[in-house]
Design a protein around this motif. Sequence first.
Motif, PDB file in Angstrom:
ATOM      1  N   LEU A   1      29.289  13.782 -10.904  1.00 31.29           N
ATOM      2  CA  LEU A   1      28.242  14.589 -11.299  1.00 31.29           C
ATOM      3  C   LEU A   1      27.117  13.591 -12.162  1.00 31.29           C
ATOM      4  O   LEU A   1      25.927  13.791 -11.868  1.00 31.29           O
ATOM      5  CB  LEU A   1      28.887  15.645 -12.162  1.00 31.29           C
ATOM      6  CG  LEU A   1      27.948  16.864 -12.226  1.00 31.29           C
ATOM      7  CD1 LEU A   1      27.809  17.770 -11.042  1.00 31.29           C
ATOM      8  CD2 LEU A   1      28.479  18.009 -13.339  1.00 31.29           C
ATOM      9  N   ARG A   2      27.787  12.761 -13.239  1.00 35.01           N
ATOM     10  CA  ARG A   2      26.786  12.041 -13.973  1.00 35.01           C
ATOM     11  C   ARG A   2      26.160  11.104 -13.049  1.00 35.01           C
ATOM     12  O   ARG A   2      25.137  10.389 -13.205  1.00 35.01           O
ATOM     13  CB  ARG A   2      27.715  11.497 -15.027  1.00 35.01           C
ATOM     14  CG  ARG A   2      26.865  10.205 -16.008  1.00 35.01           C
ATOM     15  CD  ARG A   2      25.796  10.950 -16.428  1.00 35.01           C
ATOM     16  NE  ARG A   2      24.846   9.695 -17.049  1.00 35.01           N
ATOM     17  CZ  ARG A   2      23.764   8.993 -16.369  1.00 35.01           C
ATOM     18  NH1 ARG A   2      23.554   9.606 -15.132  1.00 35.01           N
ATOM     19  NH2 ARG A   2      23.051   8.229 -16.893  1.00 35.01           N
ATOM     20  N   SER A   3      26.938  10.458 -11.875  1.00 36.64           N
ATOM     21  CA  SER A   3      26.253   9.721 -11.086  1.00 36.64           C
ATOM     22  C   SER A   3      25.168  10.090 -10.239  1.00 36.64           C
ATOM     23  O   SER A   3      24.633   9.419  -9.432  1.00 36.64           O
ATOM     24  CB  SER A   3      27.212   9.010 -10.089  1.00 36.64           C
ATOM     25  OG  SER A   3      28.095   8.402 -10.986  1.00 36.64           O
TER      26      SER A   3
ATOM     27  N   ARG B   1      25.363  16.231  -6.748  1.00 35.88           N
ATOM     28  CA  ARG B   1      25.311  17.419  -6.845  1.00 35.88           C
ATOM     29  C   ARG B   1      25.991  18.337  -5.832  1.00 35.88           C
ATOM     30  O   ARG B   1      26.329  19.565  -6.110  1.00 35.88           O
ATOM     31  CB  ARG B   1      23.820  18.195  -7.074  1.00 35.88           C
ATOM     32  CG  ARG B   1      23.100  17.372  -8.248  1.00 35.88           C
ATOM     33  CD  ARG B   1      23.558  17.949  -9.438  1.00 35.88           C
ATOM     34  NE  ARG B   1      23.035  17.109 -10.762  1.00 35.88           N
ATOM     35  CZ  ARG B   1      23.034  15.975 -11.090  1.00 35.88           C
ATOM     36  NH1 ARG B   1      24.154  15.406 -10.754  1.00 35.88           N
ATOM     37  NH2 ARG B   1      22.673  15.520 -12.289  1.00 35.88           N
TER      38      ARG B   1
ATOM     39  N   ARG C   1      27.871   4.746  -5.767  1.00 33.25           N
ATOM     40  CA  ARG C   1      28.297   5.243  -7.047  1.00 33.25           C
ATOM     41  C   ARG C   1      29.467   6.006  -7.178  1.00 33.25           C
ATOM     42  O   ARG C   1      30.007   6.082  -8.176  1.00 33.25           O
ATOM     43  CB  ARG C   1      26.918   6.010  -7.613  1.00 33.25           C
ATOM     44  CG  ARG C   1      25.850   5.255  -8.368  1.00 33.25           C
ATOM     45  CD  ARG C   1      24.568   5.941  -8.488  1.00 33.25           C
ATOM     46  NE  ARG C   1      23.963   6.404  -7.120  1.00 33.25           N
ATOM     47  CZ  ARG C   1      23.506   7.649  -6.865  1.00 33.25           C
ATOM     48  NH1 ARG C   1      23.288   8.500  -7.996  1.00 33.25           N
ATOM     49  NH2 ARG C   1      22.935   8.028  -5.856  1.00 33.25           N
TER      50      ARG C   1
ATOM     51  N   TYR D   1      32.582   5.992 -21.343  1.00 33.27           N
ATOM     52  CA  TYR D   1      33.283   7.121 -20.566  1.00 33.27           C
ATOM     53  C   TYR D   1      34.722   6.846 -20.429  1.00 33.27           C
ATOM     54  O   TYR D   1      35.521   7.388 -20.590  1.00 33.27           O
ATOM     55  CB  TYR D   1      32.580   7.435 -19.141  1.00 33.27           C
ATOM     56  CG  TYR D   1      31.329   8.083 -19.324  1.00 33.27           C
ATOM     57  CD1 TYR D   1      30.777   8.807 -20.295  1.00 33.27           C
ATOM     58  CD2 TYR D   1      30.134   7.874 -18.364  1.00 33.27           C
ATOM     59  CE1 TYR D   1      29.724   9.671 -20.649  1.00 33.27           C
ATOM     60  CE2 TYR D   1      29.151   8.630 -18.650  1.00 33.27           C
ATOM     61  CZ  TYR D   1      28.716   9.394 -19.581  1.00 33.27           C
ATOM     62  OH  TYR D   1      27.466   9.853 -19.768  1.00 33.27           O
TER      63      TYR D   1
ATOM     64  N   GLU E   1      27.082   2.891 -21.221  1.00 34.85           N
ATOM     65  CA  GLU E   1      27.652   4.227 -21.067  1.00 34.85           C
ATOM     66  C   GLU E   1      28.745   4.386 -20.353  1.00 34.85           C
ATOM     67  O   GLU E   1      29.668   5.286 -20.868  1.00 34.85           O
ATOM     68  CB  GLU E   1      26.316   5.008 -20.477  1.00 34.85           C
ATOM     69  CG  GLU E   1      26.412   6.639 -20.282  1.00 34.85           C
ATOM     70  CD  GLU E   1      25.605   7.040 -19.158  1.00 34.85           C
ATOM     71  OE1 GLU E   1      24.383   6.323 -18.865  1.00 34.85           O
ATOM     72  OE2 GLU E   1      25.845   8.310 -18.746  1.00 34.85           O
ATOM     73  N   TYR E   2      28.929   3.701 -19.218  1.00 39.30           N
ATOM     74  CA  TYR E   2      30.190   3.944 -18.494  1.00 39.30           C
ATOM     75  C   TYR E   2      31.414   3.387 -18.996  1.00 39.30           C
ATOM     76  O   TYR E   2      32.513   3.863 -19.136  1.00 39.30           O
ATOM     77  CB  TYR E   2      29.910   3.343 -17.046  1.00 39.30           C
ATOM     78  CG  TYR E   2      28.773   4.183 -16.329  1.00 39.30           C
ATOM     79  CD1 TYR E   2      29.136   5.253 -15.773  1.00 39.30           C
ATOM     80  CD2 TYR E   2      27.695   3.642 -16.271  1.00 39.30           C
ATOM     81  CE1 TYR E   2      28.164   6.235 -15.201  1.00 39.30           C
ATOM     82  CE2 TYR E   2      26.618   4.608 -15.567  1.00 39.30           C
ATOM     83  CZ  TYR E   2      26.963   5.613 -14.960  1.00 39.30           C
ATOM     84  OH  TYR E   2      25.970   6.450 -14.343  1.00 39.30           O
TER      85      TYR E   2
ATOM     86  N   ALA F   1      33.372  14.572 -13.369  1.00 48.53           N
ATOM     87  CA  ALA F   1      32.191  14.622 -14.258  1.00 48.53           C
ATOM     88  C   ALA F   1      31.639  13.269 -13.950  1.00 48.53           C
ATOM     89  O   ALA F   1      30.364  13.351 -14.218  1.00 48.53           O
ATOM     90  CB  ALA F   1      32.740  14.639 -15.600  1.00 48.53           C
ATOM     91  N   LEU F   2      32.326  12.321 -13.676  1.00 46.12           N
ATOM     92  CA  LEU F   2      31.577  10.877 -13.550  1.00 46.12           C
ATOM     93  C   LEU F   2      30.610  11.028 -12.429  1.00 46.12           C
ATOM     94  O   LEU F   2      29.544  10.385 -12.247  1.00 46.12           O
ATOM     95  CB  LEU F   2      32.697   9.966 -13.379  1.00 46.12           C
ATOM     96  CG  LEU F   2      32.881   9.073 -14.425  1.00 46.12           C
ATOM     97  CD1 LEU F   2      33.910   7.868 -14.148  1.00 46.12           C
ATOM     98  CD2 LEU F   2      31.489   8.174 -15.141  1.00 46.12           C
TER      99      LEU F   2
END
Lengths: 497, 185
Positions: B132-134, B137, A386, B106, B102-103, B129-130
Amino acid sequence: MEIFLSALETLWRLDVILALLVGAVGGVIIGAIPGVGPAVAIAILLPATFSMEPIVGLTMLLGIYGASMYGGAIPAILINTPGTPVNALTTYDGHAMTRQGQAGRALSLAYSASFFGGIFSVICLVILSPYIAKVAPLFGSRDILMAALLGVILVIIAHRGKTFAAGMLVFFGMFLDTVGMESVRYTKRFTFDQSWLLSGFDLIVVLLGLFALSQAFVLLVGRDRKTQVAPVAGKLFSGMAELFRYKRVAACSSGFGVIMGIIPGVGEFLAQFFSYTLAQNLSKEPQRFGHGSPEGLIASESANNAVPAAAMIPLLALGIPGEALTAMMLSVFYVHSIIPGPALFQTQPDFLVTLYLCLFLVNILVLVVLMMTTNTLLKVINVPGRFLGACILVLSFVGVYSLRNSIIDCAACAVFGLIGYILKRLKLPLVPIILGMVLGGIMEQRFRASLARIETPLDFINRPVSGTIFAIIIIALIAHGVALVRARKKRLLNPGI
Amino acid sequence: MAQKQDNASGIFAVEEQPGEAIFALAVCVAAAVLVLQIDDQTKWLEGSSLLVQPRFWPSLCLAGFSIFALCHLLSSVARQARSGKYGFFPWAELSNWAQPLEYALYFMGYVFLVPQLGYLPTTLLVLPALTLRSGYRKGRVLLAAAAVGLCTVLVFKSFLQVRIPGGHFYELLPDGLRNFLILYF
């Protein structure tokens, strides 16, 4: 000799050396990361190469193309996941050898076979060049039209089991190419009164959407895989000696790779398939194939590495790309007003010799890099998917936005990305769309150019070259029909298959 | 990947995929719509022969597209009927097709932000940000994302000088810094 010296001089330039290094090292890394592949990397880098000199840009792209197949063998052998789709058969024997505790031997054999295939095809390219230079000028518009038609038909029939889907996608690509203002009568075609459609769909926008952005989506919505890869022990140079024991397999497979590379629309998959099947049929131990046979591994790797240099032959000689990656490279030629085709051999022989030398050097560089850094490269196999997807998404933006700073191009790219994502989910091929776009454009242009000399449809094939290519088309179609009937009979006899 | 077999034909093994019939149907509908539009969207020049008509080539492409799409639809439906493995509307798969939307949004957001904020700030914002979204953390991964973003800008804009215009935000900065940022970031 003068041409050779001039080529050496070009090769000695810092920008060319840098392009060689970036291509070789970058290609190996890209190949070693499952889920990226050379198509994604080349599509992203393509617009950036437009500001470079053609030889610099092409060297880098060819380096990535060739080197990625070497790199793709690493995850294929170690974790049973091909780094690039063309390393699929490498998993059969390569990973079996890893399970038997022979990972080092398998990698060493794969590198050696790849090197043999790569060098073999460059030598073939050099040997064939004088003949290509003689034959290429014989190709007129009708001949090139027929050669492109042969490419279209072979793309369709080469997708065994997906012929209808491949045909549908080829024609979709051909249709996409017709959208916009046509250049002869200046009439609009399928523009729906939208000014942004007047210039049609840019090949690079479609490429980036279908290959790069769609892959970013696949990775972003997918799950990360975590595999443990143990460091590779043993001498990676030993494969060369072992390869010599199987020189016949390596030579035959490389030969298949060269032939399949030259034929437009066929590519690495069929080269691998034929060479693997032949090696199995000729082997004294056919039962070992699929269970760790060194011959199977050599057949697969030498065949697919022989394709890149050979695929340059139809591109350079006729301006006809045989597969998606050379179709991408065609853009580099066009941007720099170098028209690949019969005249190229007469007008720019030094450019061609430099290109051949670059291909030769890329293979040597890649082998050296792999021998020295394989254990370091193992780290990239585990880059989280990802995270990689997010990086590809951001990199895709550079490719598409830098073309003409158009937000509409980016939106079109996103739409093609979504289409590519669905096609990937359905396991349908993307390459036919790109080849349809490129070959469709060539066919329309040559078709129009031929019309002045055409009175009846038979005039399209009344030249020796176009007639011969037409005969090949008919033979290919008949052979495909026969293969389908045989497969059907086999299915009826053995319903379990 | 195709199931491993002892011979090479395994690489050509075709497995039925959920949703292939509905996709084939959608393509057929699209092909039919395009065919119906051919009269409006292409020109027919009076007095010219068929082969030189601007309409000829798109018609040829659409004919091929439609025929193959129809054959693909029929073969998909037949395969589905034979196996009975998936329904005609495999909702789970169809929702999978919508997931990357969604992507894609973005991506378009990134495209709109770059001319406003500038390439470097937007990339340094979007990539972490991407990430984080994936679902990542850990600070180390976010830092790596920022580093990849910085490298991307340095390689493409600063070094290769690809054509990405400076952001409007740069206009607010002092002269020397503004020119530097517009040129290199």
